[in-house]
Design a protein around this motif. Structure first.
Motif, mmCIF file in Angstrom:
data_model
loop_
_atom_site.group_PDB
_atom_site.id
_atom_site.type_symbol
_atom_site.label_atom_id
_atom_site.label_comp_id
_atom_site.label_asym_id
_atom_site.label_seq_id
_atom_site.Cartn_x
_atom_site.Cartn_y
_atom_site.Cartn_z
ATOM 1 N N THR A 145 -10.541 8.973 33.100
ATOM 2 C CA THR A 145 -9.206 9.585 33.025
ATOM 3 C C THR A 145 -8.212 8.597 32.456
ATOM 4 O O THR A 145 -7.385 8.956 31.616
ATOM 5 C CB THR A 145 -8.749 10.059 34.412
ATOM 6 N N PHE A 146 -8.277 7.344 32.891
ATOM 7 C CA PHE A 146 -7.339 6.332 32.408
ATOM 8 C C PHE A 146 -7.433 6.179 30.897
ATOM 9 O O PHE A 146 -6.425 6.004 30.223
ATOM 10 C CB PHE A 146 -7.615 4.992 33.092
ATOM 11 N N THR A 147 -8.627 6.255 30.346
ATOM 12 C CA THR A 147 -8.778 6.065 28.906
ATOM 13 C C THR A 147 -8.094 7.161 28.094
ATOM 14 O O THR A 147 -7.832 6.975 26.905
ATOM 15 C CB THR A 147 -10.262 6.002 28.514
ATOM 16 N N LEU A 148 -7.803 8.273 28.719
ATOM 17 C CA LEU A 148 -7.162 9.381 28.016
ATOM 18 C C LEU A 148 -5.642 9.272 28.000
ATOM 19 O O LEU A 148 -4.970 10.058 27.337
ATOM 20 C CB LEU A 148 -7.555 10.711 28.666
ATOM 21 N N TYR A 149 -5.122 8.295 28.737
ATOM 22 C CA TYR A 149 -3.678 8.142 28.846
ATOM 23 C C TYR A 149 -3.121 7.285 27.713
ATOM 24 O O TYR A 149 -3.695 6.257 27.356
ATOM 25 C CB TYR A 149 -3.301 7.505 30.183
ATOM 26 N N THR A 150 -1.983 7.722 27.179
ATOM 27 C CA THR A 150 -1.172 6.855 26.345
ATOM 28 C C THR A 150 -0.245 6.092 27.287
ATOM 29 O O THR A 150 0.456 6.704 28.099
ATOM 30 C CB THR A 150 -0.360 7.668 25.334
ATOM 31 N N MET A 151 -0.291 4.778 27.175
ATOM 32 C CA MET A 151 0.484 3.926 28.071
ATOM 33 C C MET A 151 1.667 3.318 27.327
ATOM 34 O O MET A 151 1.566 2.961 26.151
ATOM 35 C CB MET A 151 -0.392 2.820 28.624
ATOM 36 N N GLY A 152 2.763 3.209 28.043
ATOM 37 C CA GLY A 152 3.954 2.641 27.425
ATOM 38 C C GLY A 152 4.712 1.744 28.374
ATOM 39 O O GLY A 152 4.633 1.907 29.600
#
Length: 118
Positions: free
Chosen positions: A31-38
């Motif tokens: 799931t984390f890999t699918l997130y765009t992080m900013g």
């Protein structure tokens, strides 16, 4: 519910460095890999502004104000995104926030204070 927790803020002298971390919890690795992080920041009396992003596709971008000084990186195995800040200036003083978005929902961390002062 998904949570992101920042750490690594503090007081540093001008020209110094800090590394901020933002770790996701209550989520599995895939799931984390699918997130765009900013990374965002908000200085007193100013609006929150975007500092850097790391997309789910692996693309990175940093704001012009910090280009050449700040670097965003990600370690999926640790569910963590980093913001390496070098050559810090007093105008970098702000609360720094982490944001994760999967296109449907967004989650914000609680923020970590960065103060750049002699």
């Amino acid at each position: 519910q998904v949570q992101f927790v920042e750490s690594g803020g503090g007081l540093v002298q001008p020209g110094g460095s800090l590394r901020l971390s933002c770790t996701g919890s209550r989520m599995i690795l895939s799931t984390f890999t699918l997130y765009t992080m900013g990374w965002y920041r908000q200085a007193p009396g100013k609006e929150r502004e975007l500092v850097a992003t790391f997309t789910s596709g692996g693309n990175t971008n940093v704001a012009d104000a910090v280009k050449g000084r700040f670097t965003i990186s990600k370690n999926n195995s640790k569910k963590t995104v980093y913001l390496q800040m070098n050559s810090l200036k007093p105008e970098d003083t702000a609360v720094y926030y982490c944001r994760g978005s999967n296109g449907e929902r967004e989650y914000w961390g609680q923020g970590t204070q960065v103060t750049v002062s002699p």
